[in-house]
Scaffold this motif. Sequence first.
Motif, short mmCIF file in Angstrom:
data_model
loop_
_atom_site.label_atom_id
_atom_site.label_comp_id
_atom_site.label_asym_id
_atom_site.label_seq_id
_atom_site.Cartn_x
_atom_site.Cartn_y
_atom_site.Cartn_z
N ALA A 102 0.99 -1.35 -0.06
CA ALA A 102 -0.14 -0.02 -0.04
C ALA A 102 0.92 1.30 -0.08
O ALA A 102 1.95 1.38 0.71
N GLN A 103 0.60 2.06 -0.90
CA GLN A 103 1.20 3.29 -0.84
C GLN A 103 0.16 4.69 -0.69
O GLN A 103 -0.78 4.55 -1.19
N VAL A 104 0.62 5.74 -0.14
CA VAL A 104 -0.09 6.96 0.17
C VAL A 104 0.34 7.74 -1.01
O VAL A 104 1.33 8.18 -1.08
N VAL A 105 -0.68 8.26 -1.74
CA VAL A 105 -0.02 9.50 -2.73
C VAL A 105 -1.22 10.73 -2.84
O VAL A 105 -2.39 10.35 -2.38
N ARG A 106 -0.91 11.61 -3.31
CA ARG A 106 -1.70 12.88 -3.28
C ARG A 106 -2.62 12.65 -4.72
O ARG A 106 -2.09 12.50 -5.74
N GLU A 107 -3.75 12.78 -4.52
CA GLU A 107 -4.71 12.59 -5.73
C GLU A 107 -4.95 13.97 -6.22
O GLU A 107 -5.61 14.68 -5.51
N ARG A 108 -4.88 14.19 -7.27
CA ARG A 108 -5.01 15.57 -8.14
C ARG A 108 -6.34 15.41 -8.93
O ARG A 108 -6.33 14.55 -9.99
N LEU A 109 -7.54 15.97 -8.51
CA LEU A 109 -8.81 15.99 -9.17
C LEU A 109 -8.80 17.21 -10.19
O LEU A 109 -8.35 18.19 -10.16
N ALA A 110 -9.30 16.84 -11.17
CA ALA A 110 -9.65 17.83 -12.32
C ALA A 110 -10.52 19.26 -11.88
O ALA A 110 -11.62 18.84 -10.87
N GLY A 111 -10.04 20.42 -11.83
CA GLY A 111 -10.94 21.60 -11.36
C GLY A 111 -10.40 22.06 -10.06
O GLY A 111 -10.79 23.03 -9.80
N GLU A 112 -9.32 21.35 -9.30
CA GLU A 112 -9.19 21.74 -7.99
C GLU A 112 -7.82 22.70 -8.14
O GLU A 112 -6.80 22.12 -8.78
N ASP A 113 -8.03 24.08 -7.67
CA ASP A 113 -6.74 24.78 -8.00
C ASP A 113 -5.85 24.92 -6.67
O ASP A 113 -4.61 25.10 -6.59
#
Length: 96
Positions: free
Chosen positions: A25-36
């Motif tokens: 298991a790895q923890v990563v930052r999730e970038r969502l479209a539209g989030e500035d």
Amino acid sequence: MRGIFFEADDARAAAERLRRDGFDAQVVRERLAGEDDDEDHPWAVVTDAPAAALELLLDAYDGWLDVEEGSAAAPLVLPPLNLPTAPKRIKRPERP
């Protein structure tokens, strides 16, 4: 398989639990479209654990399961059913 969490602590706790259970298991930052704003991005736990194990943790920490479009399993193909060709007589069976 990826689970999305709103809080970094929840994502780390879920990943630690999966590691203790023997999964990667790895923890990563999730970038969502539209989030500035970088602070508003959720956290993702990427794992090889079964979906059921990850879903239990997602329920506990208010996350959701992110299913990738190309990763869907092939549909289950069942053999055709053997259905009767006529109604079944119950009261007066035919005599030979």
